[in-house]
Motif scaffolding. Structure first.
Motif, PDB file in Angstrom:
ATOM      1  N   ASP A 110     -87.269-136.536  57.297  1.00  0.00           N
ATOM      2  CA  ASP A 110     -86.912-137.665  56.415  1.00  0.00           C
ATOM      3  C   ASP A 110     -86.981-138.995  57.170  1.00  0.00           C
ATOM      4  O   ASP A 110     -86.361-139.162  58.212  1.00  0.00           O
ATOM      5  N   ILE A 116     -87.986-142.775  53.171  1.00  0.00           N
ATOM      6  CA  ILE A 116     -86.610-142.594  52.685  1.00  0.00           C
ATOM      7  C   ILE A 116     -86.566-143.004  51.216  1.00  0.00           C
ATOM      8  O   ILE A 116     -87.023-144.079  50.845  1.00  0.00           O
ATOM      9  N   PRO A 120     -82.949-137.199  47.272  1.00  0.00           N
ATOM     10  CA  PRO A 120     -83.438-136.335  48.367  1.00  0.00           C
ATOM     11  C   PRO A 120     -84.387-135.232  47.893  1.00  0.00           C
ATOM     12  O   PRO A 120     -85.172-134.723  48.687  1.00  0.00           O
ATOM     13  N   ALA A 123     -88.277-136.527  48.217  1.00  0.00           N
ATOM     14  CA  ALA A 123     -88.784-137.119  49.471  1.00  0.00           C
ATOM     15  C   ALA A 123     -90.102-136.448  49.842  1.00  0.00           C
ATOM     16  O   ALA A 123     -90.192-135.704  50.821  1.00  0.00           O
ATOM     17  N   LEU A 145     -88.084-130.811  62.981  1.00  0.00           N
ATOM     18  CA  LEU A 145     -86.626-130.673  63.137  1.00  0.00           C
ATOM     19  C   LEU A 145     -85.948-131.466  62.040  1.00  0.00           C
ATOM     20  O   LEU A 145     -86.254-132.650  61.876  1.00  0.00           O
ATOM     21  N   THR A 146     -85.047-130.846  61.345  1.00  0.00           N
ATOM     22  CA  THR A 146     -84.442-131.547  60.214  1.00  0.00           C
ATOM     23  C   THR A 146     -83.031-131.027  59.914  1.00  0.00           C
ATOM     24  O   THR A 146     -82.700-129.894  60.273  1.00  0.00           O
ATOM     25  N   HIS A 168     -80.329-128.641  61.105  1.00  0.00           N
ATOM     26  CA  HIS A 168     -80.070-129.223  62.447  1.00  0.00           C
ATOM     27  C   HIS A 168     -80.204-128.183  63.556  1.00  0.00           C
ATOM     28  O   HIS A 168     -79.435-128.181  64.512  1.00  0.00           O
ATOM     29  N   GLU A 221     -75.705-131.795  48.797  1.00  0.00           N
ATOM     30  CA  GLU A 221     -76.920-130.987  48.994  1.00  0.00           C
ATOM     31  C   GLU A 221     -76.576-129.796  49.893  1.00  0.00           C
ATOM     32  O   GLU A 221     -76.012-129.963  50.980  1.00  0.00           O
ATOM     33  N   ARG A 262     -78.112-140.822  57.857  1.00  0.00           N
ATOM     34  CA  ARG A 262     -78.470-142.025  57.115  1.00  0.00           C
ATOM     35  C   ARG A 262     -77.943-141.929  55.696  1.00  0.00           C
ATOM     36  O   ARG A 262     -78.505-141.220  54.881  1.00  0.00           O
ATOM     37  N   LYS A 263     -76.847-142.589  55.480  1.00  0.00           N
ATOM     38  CA  LYS A 263     -76.204-142.570  54.152  1.00  0.00           C
ATOM     39  C   LYS A 263     -75.920-141.147  53.688  1.00  0.00           C
ATOM     40  O   LYS A 263     -76.029-140.826  52.503  1.00  0.00           O
TER      41      LYS A 263
HETATM   42  O1  LIG Z   1     -83.266-134.647  59.384  1.00  0.00           O
HETATM   43  P1  LIG Z   1     -82.496-135.912  59.543  1.00  0.00           P
HETATM   44  O2  LIG Z   1     -83.369-137.106  59.814  1.00  0.00           O
HETATM   45  O3  LIG Z   1     -81.369-135.776  60.517  1.00  0.00           O
HETATM   46  O4  LIG Z   1     -81.844-136.293  58.153  1.00  0.00           O
HETATM   47  C1  LIG Z   1     -80.915-135.441  57.601  1.00  0.00           C
HETATM   48  C2  LIG Z   1     -80.787-135.701  56.135  1.00  0.00           C
HETATM   49  O5  LIG Z   1     -82.097-135.893  55.604  1.00  0.00           O
HETATM   50  C3  LIG Z   1     -82.150-136.040  54.179  1.00  0.00           C
HETATM   51  O6  LIG Z   1     -81.480-137.222  53.790  1.00  0.00           O
HETATM   52  C4  LIG Z   1     -82.147-138.409  54.159  1.00  0.00           C
HETATM   53  O7  LIG Z   1     -83.327-138.565  53.375  1.00  0.00           O
HETATM   54  C5  LIG Z   1     -83.073-138.689  51.943  1.00  0.00           C
HETATM   55  C6  LIG Z   1     -84.418-138.761  51.249  1.00  0.00           C
HETATM   56  O8  LIG Z   1     -85.176-139.823  51.705  1.00  0.00           O
HETATM   57  C7  LIG Z   1     -82.201-139.921  51.695  1.00  0.00           C
HETATM   58  O9  LIG Z   1     -81.915-140.035  50.306  1.00  0.00           O
HETATM   59  C8  LIG Z   1     -80.910-139.794  52.477  1.00  0.00           C
HETATM   60  O10 LIG Z   1     -80.129-140.971  52.336  1.00  0.00           O
HETATM   61  C9  LIG Z   1     -81.220-139.590  53.969  1.00  0.00           C
HETATM   62  O11 LIG Z   1     -80.029-139.355  54.720  1.00  0.00           O
HETATM   63  C10 LIG Z   1     -81.530-134.832  53.541  1.00  0.00           C
HETATM   64  O12 LIG Z   1     -81.537-134.993  52.133  1.00  0.00           O
HETATM   65  C11 LIG Z   1     -80.115-134.587  54.045  1.00  0.00           C
HETATM   66  O13 LIG Z   1     -79.637-133.365  53.535  1.00  0.00           O
HETATM   67  C12 LIG Z   1     -80.133-134.485  55.548  1.00  0.00           C
HETATM   68  O14 LIG Z   1     -78.794-134.385  56.031  1.00  0.00           O
END
Ligand SMILES: O=P(O)(O)OC[C@H]1O[C@H](O[C@H]2O[C@H](CO)[C@@H](O)[C@H](O)[C@H]2O)[C@H](O)[C@@H](O)[C@@H]1O
Length: 264
Positions: A110, A116, A120, A123, A145-146, A168, A221, A262-263
């Motif tokens: 993400d 972004i 979610p 994306a 990695l996510t 993670h 989520e 991020r948020k």
């Molecule tokens: O993998 P990371 O970079 O550590 O991010 C973890 C989160 O990624 C996703 O959320 C983020 O992207 C969303 C879509 O663009 C956005 O709406 C959100 O604000 C961002 O935090 C994912 O949906 C989360 O579950 C992860 O925790």
């Protein structure tokens, strides 16, 4: 005689001086119950101050409402870039330093492979980005990695020749030996060290859905080995409330850790 002890609180100015009385002297009496609530409120405000600050700062590359910040978006971006320089600007040094070494690519999803976005579930990865990742993976072992659930990120990326580290890093799977673009990323789980926590995480997911359902824009989520509570679409006035709701659920699960993204 009563066991109720009254406590007198004088209204104090922020920097220690006592406010001069305007009409009547400012004094209130509190029962022990009131005092306990007051102290809890104070503690909550102190503990949540840093949470709120980091919630406000948690999306450095995007500002949803530029009018609420004193810096223009371009200034925020360039100040962020000073501390996070692009590897492309040091390409020659990287090439030199990597001579004779095995290179592996670790890619965030993400905000790196996908833009972004508010929802979610939407994306999506641009086609050009998928082609670039496929090319890179031809030359180097490549991992995504996510924080997302592994299946979910696979459904966005759709490339079978990669390593996927979901939740993670709590759910890692490498490419199967006969890797073709048709194995759905589902075979051969290599590493799932927290399986015993799945029922607990599911319980927390349900509790968070229930707890935050009154907050407009909040979204929970289920990322399998972790849960994300999104507040990107929540009015800033409700951020303290949502932070407190999440904390109140997590208080019942001392084995789980609360972090921020991020948020989320
Ligand atoms: O993998 P990371 O970079 O550590 O991010 C973890 C989160 O990624 C996703 O959320 C983020 O992207 C969303 C879509 O663009 C956005 O709406 C959100 O604000 C961002 O935090 C994912 O949906 C989360 O579950 C992860 O925790």
């Amino acid at each position: 005689m009563t066991n109720q002890q009254n406590v007198v609180v004088v209204d104090v100015k922020p920097h220690g001086g006592v406010k001069p009385p305007l009409s009547l002297p400012v004094a209130k009496s509190f029962s022990p119950q009131d005092l306990k609530l007051l102290l809890m409120k104070k503690r909550f405000e102190t503990e949540n101050a840093w949470v709120l600050d980091s919630m406000r700062a948690s999306s450095p590359t995007r500002i949803s409402n530029p009018t609420t910040t004193s810096l223009p978006e371009t200034d925020v971006k360039s100040s962020w870039i000073v501390h996070h320089p692009s590897a492309l600007n040091m390409f020659e040094q990287i090439v030199t330093a990597s001579k004779g070494k095995q290179i592996a690519m670790f890619l965030d999803y993400d905000g790196t492979l996908s833009p972004i976005v508010e929802d979610p579930d939407r994306a999506f990865m641009p086609r050009e980005m998928r082609a670039a990742v496929r090319d890179v993976a031809r030359y180097f072992p490549t991992a995504i990695l996510t924080g997302r659930c592994r299946d979910k990120v696979y459904s966005f990326v759709k490339l079978s020749g990669l390593y996927y580290a979901g939740s993670h890093g709590m759910d890692i799977k490498g490419p199967s030996k006969s890797s073709k673009d048709n194995n759905n990323g589902k075979q051969g789980v290599l590493f799932q060290p927290a399986s015993e926590f799945l029922p607990m995480i599911d319980e927390v997911y349900k509790a968070l859905v229930e707890k935050t359902k009154s907050i407009s824009g909040a979204k929970v989520e289920n990322n399998k080995f972790c849960v994300s509570v999104h507040y990107r679409c929540v009015d800033e006035k409700s951020w303290a409330t949502i932070a407190e709701q999440v904390r109140s659920v997590l208080n019942h699960y001392p084995k789980l850790k609360l972090t921020q993204g991020r948020k989320v």
